[in-house]
Motif scaffolding. Structure first.
Motif, PDB file in Angstrom:
ATOM      1  N   SER A 131       0.806  -1.221   0.000  1.00 49.45           N
ATOM      2  CA  SER A 131       0.000   0.000   0.000  1.00 49.45           C
ATOM      3  C   SER A 131       0.836   1.266   0.000  1.00 49.45           C
ATOM      4  O   SER A 131       0.581   2.189  -0.741  1.00 49.45           O
ATOM      5  N   LEU A 150       1.278  -9.605   1.242  1.00 50.61           N
ATOM      6  CA  LEU A 150       0.235  -9.786   2.256  1.00 50.61           C
ATOM      7  C   LEU A 150      -0.568 -11.043   1.977  1.00 50.61           C
ATOM      8  O   LEU A 150      -1.228 -11.588   2.845  1.00 50.61           O
ATOM      9  N   LEU A 151      -0.544 -11.498   0.718  1.00 50.40           N
ATOM     10  CA  LEU A 151      -1.268 -12.718   0.388  1.00 50.40           C
ATOM     11  C   LEU A 151      -0.389 -13.796  -0.236  1.00 50.40           C
ATOM     12  O   LEU A 151      -0.761 -14.949  -0.252  1.00 50.40           O
ATOM     13  N   GLY A 242      -1.186 -16.547   5.984  1.00 50.84           N
ATOM     14  CA  GLY A 242      -1.395 -17.917   6.414  1.00 50.84           C
ATOM     15  C   GLY A 242      -0.416 -18.139   7.543  1.00 50.84           C
ATOM     16  O   GLY A 242      -0.373 -17.372   8.485  1.00 50.84           O
ATOM     17  N   HIS A 243       0.403 -19.166   7.429  1.00 48.75           N
ATOM     18  CA  HIS A 243       1.494 -19.312   8.389  1.00 48.75           C
ATOM     19  C   HIS A 243       2.804 -19.381   7.626  1.00 48.75           C
ATOM     20  O   HIS A 243       3.759 -20.014   8.054  1.00 48.75           O
TER      21      HIS A 243
ATOM     22  N   GLN B 244     -11.689 -10.628  -4.403  1.00 51.01           N
ATOM     23  CA  GLN B 244     -10.259 -10.346  -4.281  1.00 51.01           C
ATOM     24  C   GLN B 244      -9.580 -10.554  -5.635  1.00 51.01           C
ATOM     25  O   GLN B 244      -8.758  -9.766  -6.089  1.00 51.01           O
ATOM     26  N   TYR B 251      -7.474  -7.229   0.000  1.00 50.41           N
ATOM     27  CA  TYR B 251      -7.089  -7.589   1.371  1.00 50.41           C
ATOM     28  C   TYR B 251      -5.906  -6.748   1.816  1.00 50.41           C
ATOM     29  O   TYR B 251      -4.931  -6.602   1.077  1.00 50.41           O
ATOM     30  N   GLY B 252      -5.998  -6.208   3.036  1.00 51.77           N
ATOM     31  CA  GLY B 252      -4.942  -5.307   3.484  1.00 51.77           C
ATOM     32  C   GLY B 252      -4.277  -5.706   4.785  1.00 51.77           C
ATOM     33  O   GLY B 252      -3.548  -4.924   5.362  1.00 51.77           O
ATOM     34  N   GLY B 253      -4.511  -6.933   5.265  1.00 51.61           N
ATOM     35  CA  GLY B 253      -3.848  -7.371   6.489  1.00 51.61           C
ATOM     36  C   GLY B 253      -4.781  -7.394   7.688  1.00 51.61           C
ATOM     37  O   GLY B 253      -5.949  -7.042   7.597  1.00 51.61           O
ATOM     38  N   ARG B 254      -4.201  -7.870   8.811  1.00 48.67           N
ATOM     39  CA  ARG B 254      -5.012  -8.066  10.021  1.00 48.67           C
ATOM     40  C   ARG B 254      -5.110  -6.784  10.840  1.00 48.67           C
ATOM     41  O   ARG B 254      -4.482  -5.779  10.506  1.00 48.67           O
ATOM     42  N   LYS B 261      -5.096   1.911   3.122  1.00 47.94           N
ATOM     43  CA  LYS B 261      -5.839   1.702   1.874  1.00 47.94           C
ATOM     44  C   LYS B 261      -7.042   2.629   1.793  1.00 47.94           C
ATOM     45  O   LYS B 261      -7.380   3.128   0.730  1.00 47.94           O
ATOM     46  N   GLU B 266      -7.193   4.588  -1.691  1.00 43.09           N
ATOM     47  CA  GLU B 266      -6.995   3.447  -2.585  1.00 43.09           C
ATOM     48  C   GLU B 266      -8.288   2.626  -2.718  1.00 43.09           C
ATOM     49  O   GLU B 266      -8.655   2.232  -3.813  1.00 43.09           O
ATOM     50  N   ALA B 424      -5.443 -16.706   9.581  1.00 48.42           N
ATOM     51  CA  ALA B 424      -4.427 -17.347   8.747  1.00 48.42           C
ATOM     52  C   ALA B 424      -5.093 -18.074   7.582  1.00 48.42           C
ATOM     53  O   ALA B 424      -4.628 -17.998   6.436  1.00 48.42           O
ATOM     54  N   GLU B 427      -6.349 -15.793   4.896  1.00 52.37           N
ATOM     55  CA  GLU B 427      -5.262 -15.362   4.002  1.00 52.37           C
ATOM     56  C   GLU B 427      -4.973 -16.422   2.954  1.00 52.37           C
ATOM     57  O   GLU B 427      -4.719 -16.113   1.792  1.00 52.37           O
ATOM     58  N   ASN B 428      -5.038 -17.693   3.381  1.00 48.13           N
ATOM     59  CA  ASN B 428      -4.829 -18.771   2.414  1.00 48.13           C
ATOM     60  C   ASN B 428      -5.920 -18.769   1.347  1.00 48.13           C
ATOM     61  O   ASN B 428      -5.655 -19.046   0.178  1.00 48.13           O
ATOM     62  N   PHE B 430      -7.931 -16.050   0.456  1.00 44.91           N
ATOM     63  CA  PHE B 430      -7.838 -14.847  -0.377  1.00 44.91           C
ATOM     64  C   PHE B 430      -6.632 -14.916  -1.311  1.00 44.91           C
ATOM     65  O   PHE B 430      -6.652 -14.350  -2.398  1.00 44.91           O
ATOM     66  N   GLY B 431      -5.596 -15.601  -0.884  1.00 48.37           N
ATOM     67  CA  GLY B 431      -4.399 -15.726  -1.719  1.00 48.37           C
ATOM     68  C   GLY B 431      -4.541 -16.810  -2.778  1.00 48.37           C
ATOM     69  O   GLY B 431      -3.639 -17.021  -3.573  1.00 48.37           O
TER      70      GLY B 431
END
Lengths: 293, 460
Positions: A131, A150-151, A242-243, B244, B251-254, B261, B266, B424, B427-428, B430-431
């Motif tokens: 960002s 981030l992903l 994720g991890h 996404q 997605y911008g993180g936790r 953003k 953004e 976690a 994230e998996n 969305f990724g």
């Protein structure tokens, strides 16, 4: 070897007392406590520690996510060590030339080592953050590829490896420089007369001769990557996405201090301790044979 | 010579005495560990100062111990070393751990023993309910918030959308996002903070879907399991993953890592805690507004949202008389006027109905409609404050959301780790590493293990 003889038979013991005390208090005591805690299940606020034998260990060893963190640790430690040792050696080789302003270059090369890992992490965030990072901003002009760690797990891993290796580079350069300068110039001059170019002189003479330094650095970097590389990961990825960047030491901290599962956290630190001891022993057994002192 | 020295000692002692305010002689220190920083921390310190000035027996000493996690860990360590603070601020996910710790002095008991009556019935249900067990309140509601929707009015205008109409449904979110991205108003449609709290916990609550068995954990510790991998959860998270990929969602993180953003323009829409209103008012350069969380519509019911934030827990282990000061401080915090000041200064909710009514009558919500959004969503009312609130007889607003057992809150052990497991896996998903179903299945499996572990550790 010269043997030092003390007149007073207690003096030598007295002299090593401070070191022994430090080791006892800061290493053996916490390590013993971890070993003890790893056999118990205890609620966060304490009160009733329940003896569970090896339950904490079996729970870990049957957990796929734990193995992921072990694999991550090896990728991370391998990456950090090879990167910072190889680059450190090359840079030290370059800094060993006779060029103008050498002292300034050398000093500047050592700087990154003086930066706290957390700060180094923040610096990398400002460069690479999807960002507000500078690099993705410039990248967006030339390519639509999104540098989104981030992903994307592997991008995040590459990023923390580079960041950690960078913080440790200065240390390696210092040792390599010292090693390179200890090489007798007569050897290099003789090679020069025989027609060996700078690259050849570096690979055929310098590299083998400083193998003790390389060996030492590999061991130290490896241990550092396994044990001491918490700061950068905490500042940049916090183990995610994720991890993907959750290495063993990070998981140990996270489960213990955030998740408040002290038993599992202690068991993890015991495993980590055993692993690092084993790695170091292995390196001394096998790698040391190839080292010429 | 000795006389002279004696005189000096007396003089010195007098000087010391003169330097300290006379009242501090009898004052008992009340230690209050918290996790608020910046503007929020200042508001907290101001509260303590006001309480200290209001009486002469106790001195509340606030001390920031770091993040919520760090504060809780510090309190635990202090408790184990038998030197705990009197009061510690703990986030909502730590509730079950605190309740079952055996280390706390429940608020209802504290107040009973010191014969201080607070009318808890006057407090907003969704807030008090989160911290109540068997009809008894365990911790003092302090800073509560709920997630709401923020949107960039400038980007809306540019896309030809009505800047006074935030998206109400997820279908709106998609359509608006496409329009905004098409007109260059923003690079991405929307993003979110606190992925688990907003997109999983609150989405289940507002759609009247159970998050976990045993009434979301309120019914006991043994055998609780998560239910987020069922039809609704998979549908919602699957849709987010699809968006996404299409760039509509970014997605911008936790936690609040995605703030830039929205703040930098953004993404045009952002879902985050209502407590961000204060900071956005200060830092956001464009015109922005608030709205309720989007809904998927039928067949799901439209239900109220659940809270986040923290409460104050009283720890055991201090001399009994000192707890009187703690009780006095809680009484002070519960007063409507202090509730109102806290709300106005921080953006956290005022949690007593009296305070809310006073705020209404003072036109506060008419003047600050953004601050009304969260109240409305928690209590079920429409998100815009009725214009004629001050005294005039307006028809009572018709509830827009229902309060159901699924929207009362969550009470889970090891909740911190459960959130971590969920985020976690999100994230998996969305990724693109896992499908929504796979990711949620894995999150549930992992969380169920954590719940089992918690039950085993806290066997009665």
């Amino acid at each position: 070897m010269k043997r030092t003889v003390f007149k007073n038979r207690w003096l030598p013991y007295l002299l090593v007392v401070p070191q022994v005390l430090v080791t006892l208090v800061f290493f053996f005591w916490p390590a013993g406590k971890s070993l003890y805690l790893s056999l118990f299940r205890s609620p966060p606020f304490g009160g009733r520690d329940l003896f569970v034998g090896l339950d904490n260990f079996t729970a870990l060893l049957t957990d796929a996510q734990y193995y992921d963190s072990v694999i991550n640790s090896f990728i991370f430690a391998g990456g950090v060590t090879s990167l910072s040792v190889v680059v450190g050696l090359v840079v030290a080789g370059l800094a060993n030339q006779k060029i103008r302003g050498l002292a300034i270059y050398r000093t500047m090369l050592l700087w990154p080592y003086g930066i706290a890992p957390a700060i180094a992490g923040i610096i990398f965030l400002f460069i690479f953050h999807p960002s507000y990072g500078v690099l993705p901003y410039f990248l967006s002009f030339v390519t639509s590829y999104e540098f989104n760690w981030l992903l994307k797990g592997w991008v995040a891993m590459a990023l923390v490896i580079v960041a950690t290796a960078w913080t440790h580079l200065g240390y390696n350069i210092a040792f390599f420089l010292a090693g390179l300068q200890a090489i007798p110039s007569s050897l290099l001059e003789a090679a020069n007369v025989d027609g060996a170019g700078p690259v050849r002189r570096f690979t055929a003479i310098a590299v083998p001769l400083i193998s003790p330094v390389t060996f030492y650095l590999v061991v130290v970097n490896m241990v550092f990557a396994f044990f001491g590389s918490f700061g950068v990961i905490h500042a940049v990825t916090r183990g995610g996405p994720g991890h993907a960047t959750e290495i063993m030491v990070y998981k140990t901290w996270n489960d213990g201090f955030i998740g408040l599962n002290l038993g599992s956290s202690a068991a993890q630190s015991v495993i980590l301790m055993a692993l690092v001891i084993a790695l170091t022993v292995l390196q001394f057994r096998f790698a040391e044979k190839r080292v010429t002192y | 010579m000795n006389v002279l020295r004696g005189a000096f000692v007396v003089l010195g002692a007098l000087a010391v005495l003169a330097a300290t305010p006379a009242v501090s002689f009898a004052k008992t220190d009340i230690h209050f560990w918290h996790a608020l920083s910046g503007q929020l921390g200042e508001a907290l310190e101001a509260q303590a100062k006001e309480f200290n000035a209001s009486q002469s027996d106790y001195e509340v000493k606030p001390l920031r111990k770091g993040s919520y996690s760090e504060t809780m860990t510090a309190a635990i360590a202090a408790y184990r070393q038998k030197n705990p603070p009197h009061i510690v601020q703990v986030f909502e996910v730590g509730t079950q751990t605190m309740m079952l710790s055996g280390a706390i002095y429940p608020v209802y008991e504290l107040m009973q023993q010191h014969e201080i009556r607070i009318n808890w019935d006057d407090f907003i249900k969704p807030v008090v309910g989160y911290y109540t067990k068997d009809g008894k309140l365990y911790s003092m509601p302090y800073n509560s918030s709920t997630p709401i929707l923020y949107y960039n009015k400038t980007a809306f205008k540019k896309a030809g959308l009505d800047p006074e109409k935030p998206p109400k449904t997820w279908q709106d979110v998609e359509a608006f996002s496409k329009k905004i991205m098409g007109t260059g108003g923003a690079k991405c449609g929307f993003t979110t903070a606190w992925p688990s709290w907003v997109q999983v916990e609150n989405m289940h609550a507002t759609h009247d879907q159970p998050f976990a068995t045993k009434a979301n954990g309120f019914g006991g510790v043994e055998g609780v399991e998560l239910l987020i991998n069922r039809e609704f959860g998979v549908k919602h998270i699957g849709q987010l993953a699809k968006w996404q990929k299409e760039g509509i969602f970014s997605y911008g993180g936790r936690a609040g890592v995605a703030d830039p953003k929205f703040v930098n323009g953004e993404c045009a829409i952002y879902m985050h805690s209502s407590a961000l209103i204060g900071s956005f008012t200060k830092n956001v350069k464009f015109d922005w507004g608030t709205g309720g969380l989007p809904h998927w519509g039928a067949p799901y019911k439209k239900a109220t949202s659940i809270i986040g934030g923290a409460t104050l827990w009283i720890l055991k282990g201090k001399p009994q008389p000192e707890y009187r000061g703690v009780a006095k401080f809680l009484e002070f915090l519960a007063k409507p006027e202090n509730q109102m000041a806290w709300h106005v200064n921080t953006g956290y909710l005022a949690v007593s109905n009296t305070a809310v009514r006073n705020l209404e009558q003072g036109y506060h919500f008419v003047k600050n409609p953004k601050q009304y959004t969260a109240f409305a969503q928690l209590t079920g009312l429409p998100p815009t404050p009725p214009a004629a609130m001050a005294g005039k007889k307006a028809a009572p607003a018709k509830p827009e959301r229902v309060s159901t057992p699924n929207s009362q809150g969550l009470r889970l052990g090891n909740f911190v780790q459960i959130r971590d497991a969920i985020e976690a896996e999100l994230e998996n998903v969305f990724g693109g590493k896992k499908t929504a179903k796979q990711g949620l299945d894995d999150a549930v499996a992992r969380s169920n293990n954590l719940l089992k572990e918690f039950a085993a550790t806290h066997k009665p």
